[in-house]
Design an enzyme around this catalytic site. Structure first.
Site, PDB file in Angstrom:
ATOM      1  N   ILE A   1      37.139 -65.639   7.269  1.00  0.00           N
ATOM      2  CA  ILE A   1      36.708 -66.742   6.408  1.00  0.00           C
ATOM      3  C   ILE A   1      37.823 -67.787   6.276  1.00  0.00           C
ATOM      4  O   ILE A   1      37.557 -68.992   6.224  1.00  0.00           O
ATOM      5  CB  ILE A   1      36.283 -66.204   5.020  1.00  0.00           C
ATOM      6  CG1 ILE A   1      35.097 -65.233   5.159  1.00  0.00           C
ATOM      7  CG2 ILE A   1      35.911 -67.351   4.077  1.00  0.00           C
ATOM      8  CD1 ILE A   1      34.747 -64.461   3.881  1.00  0.00           C
TER       9      ILE A   1
ATOM     10  N   SER B   1      34.743 -61.594  -4.585  1.00  0.00           N
ATOM     11  CA  SER B   1      33.712 -60.829  -3.882  1.00  0.00           C
ATOM     12  C   SER B   1      32.625 -60.504  -4.885  1.00  0.00           C
ATOM     13  O   SER B   1      32.885 -60.403  -6.088  1.00  0.00           O
ATOM     14  CB  SER B   1      34.328 -59.520  -3.360  1.00  0.00           C
ATOM     15  OG  SER B   1      33.313 -58.613  -2.980  1.00  0.00           O
TER      16      SER B   1
ATOM     17  N   TYR C   1      39.373 -51.518  -3.599  1.00  0.00           N
ATOM     18  CA  TYR C   1      39.123 -52.932  -3.286  1.00  0.00           C
ATOM     19  C   TYR C   1      38.324 -53.582  -4.418  1.00  0.00           C
ATOM     20  O   TYR C   1      38.673 -54.664  -4.902  1.00  0.00           O
ATOM     21  CB  TYR C   1      38.355 -53.013  -1.969  1.00  0.00           C
ATOM     22  CG  TYR C   1      37.840 -54.390  -1.602  1.00  0.00           C
ATOM     23  CD1 TYR C   1      38.705 -55.369  -1.135  1.00  0.00           C
ATOM     24  CD2 TYR C   1      36.477 -54.697  -1.701  1.00  0.00           C
ATOM     25  CE1 TYR C   1      38.224 -56.631  -0.785  1.00  0.00           C
ATOM     26  CE2 TYR C   1      35.995 -55.943  -1.351  1.00  0.00           C
ATOM     27  CZ  TYR C   1      36.872 -56.908  -0.896  1.00  0.00           C
ATOM     28  OH  TYR C   1      36.404 -58.160  -0.544  1.00  0.00           O
TER      29      TYR C   1
ATOM     30  N   LYS D   1      39.294 -56.718  -6.885  1.00  0.00           N
ATOM     31  CA  LYS D   1      38.512 -57.959  -6.910  1.00  0.00           C
ATOM     32  C   LYS D   1      37.989 -58.234  -8.321  1.00  0.00           C
ATOM     33  O   LYS D   1      37.886 -59.390  -8.739  1.00  0.00           O
ATOM     34  CB  LYS D   1      37.359 -57.879  -5.900  1.00  0.00           C
ATOM     35  CG  LYS D   1      37.842 -57.929  -4.447  1.00  0.00           C
ATOM     36  CD  LYS D   1      38.459 -59.293  -4.129  1.00  0.00           C
ATOM     37  CE  LYS D   1      38.874 -59.426  -2.694  1.00  0.00           C
ATOM     38  NZ  LYS D   1      39.359 -60.779  -2.353  1.00  0.00           N
TER      39      LYS D   1
ATOM     40  N   THR E   1      30.024 -60.782   4.877  1.00  0.00           N
ATOM     41  CA  THR E   1      30.283 -61.859   5.836  1.00  0.00           C
ATOM     42  C   THR E   1      30.820 -61.227   7.119  1.00  0.00           C
ATOM     43  O   THR E   1      31.577 -60.248   7.055  1.00  0.00           O
ATOM     44  CB  THR E   1      31.312 -62.852   5.235  1.00  0.00           C
ATOM     45  OG1 THR E   1      30.834 -63.271   3.958  1.00  0.00           O
ATOM     46  CG2 THR E   1      31.506 -64.074   6.122  1.00  0.00           C
TER      47      THR E   1
HETATM   48  N1  NAP Z   1      33.990 -60.348   4.848  1.00  0.00           N
HETATM   49  C1  NAP Z   1      33.320 -60.112   3.736  1.00  0.00           C
HETATM   50  O1  NAP Z   1      32.206 -59.558   3.747  1.00  0.00           O
HETATM   51  C2  NAP Z   1      33.894 -60.503   2.405  1.00  0.00           C
HETATM   52  C3  NAP Z   1      33.070 -60.333   1.275  1.00  0.00           C
HETATM   53  C4  NAP Z   1      33.584 -60.683   0.037  1.00  0.00           C
HETATM   54  C5  NAP Z   1      34.850 -61.187  -0.075  1.00  0.00           C
HETATM   55  N2  NAP Z   1      35.619 -61.329   1.037  1.00  0.00           N
HETATM   56  C6  NAP Z   1      36.972 -61.830   0.848  1.00  0.00           C
HETATM   57  O2  NAP Z   1      37.214 -62.914   1.699  1.00  0.00           O
HETATM   58  C7  NAP Z   1      38.607 -62.991   2.004  1.00  0.00           C
HETATM   59  C8  NAP Z   1      38.757 -63.141   3.519  1.00  0.00           C
HETATM   60  O3  NAP Z   1      38.236 -61.967   4.101  1.00  0.00           O
HETATM   61  P1  NAP Z   1      37.720 -61.889   5.600  1.00  0.00           P
HETATM   62  O4  NAP Z   1      36.375 -61.304   5.552  1.00  0.00           O
HETATM   63  O5  NAP Z   1      37.949 -63.173   6.284  1.00  0.00           O
HETATM   64  O6  NAP Z   1      38.701 -60.747   6.139  1.00  0.00           O
HETATM   65  P2  NAP Z   1      39.602 -60.614   7.437  1.00  0.00           P
HETATM   66  O7  NAP Z   1      38.931 -61.180   8.611  1.00  0.00           O
HETATM   67  O8  NAP Z   1      40.005 -59.176   7.419  1.00  0.00           O
HETATM   68  O9  NAP Z   1      40.860 -61.551   7.095  1.00  0.00           O
HETATM   69  C9  NAP Z   1      41.755 -61.211   6.093  1.00  0.00           C
HETATM   70  C10 NAP Z   1      42.834 -62.271   6.085  1.00  0.00           C
HETATM   71  O10 NAP Z   1      43.732 -61.971   5.012  1.00  0.00           O
HETATM   72  C11 NAP Z   1      45.040 -61.934   5.564  1.00  0.00           C
HETATM   73  N3  NAP Z   1      45.943 -61.056   4.816  1.00  0.00           N
HETATM   74  C12 NAP Z   1      45.841 -59.736   4.583  1.00  0.00           C
HETATM   75  N4  NAP Z   1      46.903 -59.293   3.889  1.00  0.00           N
HETATM   76  C13 NAP Z   1      47.695 -60.384   3.685  1.00  0.00           C
HETATM   77  C14 NAP Z   1      48.941 -60.588   3.044  1.00  0.00           C
HETATM   78  N5  NAP Z   1      49.626 -59.590   2.476  1.00  0.00           N
HETATM   79  N6  NAP Z   1      49.452 -61.847   3.030  1.00  0.00           N
HETATM   80  C15 NAP Z   1      48.786 -62.867   3.617  1.00  0.00           C
HETATM   81  N7  NAP Z   1      47.629 -62.738   4.264  1.00  0.00           N
HETATM   82  C16 NAP Z   1      47.093 -61.503   4.291  1.00  0.00           C
HETATM   83  C17 NAP Z   1      44.862 -61.461   6.990  1.00  0.00           C
HETATM   84  O11 NAP Z   1      46.018 -61.759   7.753  1.00  0.00           O
HETATM   85  P3  NAP Z   1      46.506 -60.808   8.983  1.00  0.00           P
HETATM   86  O12 NAP Z   1      45.733 -61.273  10.189  1.00  0.00           O
HETATM   87  O13 NAP Z   1      47.963 -61.074   9.066  1.00  0.00           O
HETATM   88  O14 NAP Z   1      46.175 -59.401   8.603  1.00  0.00           O
HETATM   89  C18 NAP Z   1      43.649 -62.285   7.377  1.00  0.00           C
HETATM   90  O15 NAP Z   1      44.009 -63.593   7.685  1.00  0.00           O
HETATM   91  C19 NAP Z   1      39.218 -61.719   1.437  1.00  0.00           C
HETATM   92  O16 NAP Z   1      39.852 -61.987   0.207  1.00  0.00           O
HETATM   93  C20 NAP Z   1      38.032 -60.823   1.230  1.00  0.00           C
HETATM   94  O17 NAP Z   1      38.236 -59.855   0.226  1.00  0.00           O
HETATM   95  C21 NAP Z   1      35.166 -61.004   2.276  1.00  0.00           C
END
Ligand code: NAP
Length: 241
Positions: free
Chosen positions: A17, A126, A139, A143, A172
């Protein structure tokens, strides 16, 4: 708040995202997009400034803040989600370190700039903030805490003209949900809906079909009205002081 000509910072900007938010901000005419990542990032668009930013590192947060001259919108997007069953305290601490204290630390560091611009904070929490999926309870706890932080910041910063949005994101299609065989929104559509929500001044943004299904009942529900009541109490106490 429209995105055109604004300076935006996205944490976790290299994939999922966060990456979609960077592209959408550029598409909407942002004048500068700070892309916070743990690994070096190269981007073809000259408006993107990469920032080394592990949100659990106080030193990196400070160094990032020192590199940013002005900021209109901070998007706390970085996050981790690991399977657990609450038997391991370390797993809970790990989630809190990134999803709660990371959001808190980055916000505090950029608050002076956001206050100056009368800007906005967008916390990608989330749907699990309001109902846990017990496959990932640590998690969900992190959140829920990040959502509660968002609500308090919203009330505390209103007087300074800083708007604070929560994104109650549903499933997502990113690395985070790989392995969950359920309908998922695309990160691009979620990014668009997040900026639409900021444009419209929505406090709580429901950026996908699954989360939209609870939006109306959330906005008219008891928890939301209590949040408003408590915020009004804070205003009254501040005015009397
Ligand atoms: N996907 C879903 O269904 C969903 C639903 C609800 C909420 N969200 C929220 O949306 C946000 C983005 O999630 P996503 O789905 O895009 O997940 P993702 O593809 O796993 O990406 C996670 C991102 O967070 C970064 N990250 C993790 N630990 C970090 C740290 N200590 N410092 C800086 N960056 C860090 C990762 O960087 P690296 O590449 O270095 O690991 C990556 O860029 C999250 O907060 C997640 O909880 C996602």
């Amino acid at each position: 708040m429209t995105i055109a000509d604004k300076a935006v910072l996205v944490t976790g900007a290299n994939r999922g995202i966060g990456q979609a938010l960077v592209e959408e901000a550029l598409r909407r005419g942002a004048k500068r997009v700070y892309a916070g990542t743990r690994q070096p990032l190269a981007h073809p668009d000259g408006r993107v400034t990469p920032l080394t930013l592990d949100v659990t590192s106080a030193a990196q947060i400070q160094a990032a803040a020192d590199q940013v001259g002005s900021l209109d919108i901070l998007i706390n997007n970085a996050g981790i989600a690991l399977y657990d069953d609450l038997s391991d305290r370390a797993a809970l601490e790990q989630h809190l370190a990134v999803n709660l204290f990371g959001t808190y630390g980055v916000t505090q560091a950029f608050l002076p700039l956001l206050t100056r611009s009368r800007g906005a904070i967008v916390n990608n929490v989330s749907m699990m903030a309001i109902a846990p999926l017990p496959l990932t309870p640590a998690y969900a706890i992190s959140k829920a805490a990040a959502f509660n932080l968002t609500q308090s910041l919203r009330a505390l910063l209103a007087g300074r003209g800083v708007r604070v949005h929560a994104v109650l994101t549903g499933p997502t299609d990113t690395d985070m949900t790989r392995g969950f065989d359920i309908p998922k929104a695309s990160p691009e559509s979620v990014a668009r809906a997040i900026f639409d929500g900021v444009d419209k001044g929505e406090e709580d943004i429901f950026p996908d079909l699954m989360s939209q299904s609870v939006a109306e009942s959330w906005r008219s529900g008891a928890a939301k009205s209590l949040e408003r009541q408590n915020a009004a109490l804070l205003e009254a106490v501040s005015a009397a002081a």
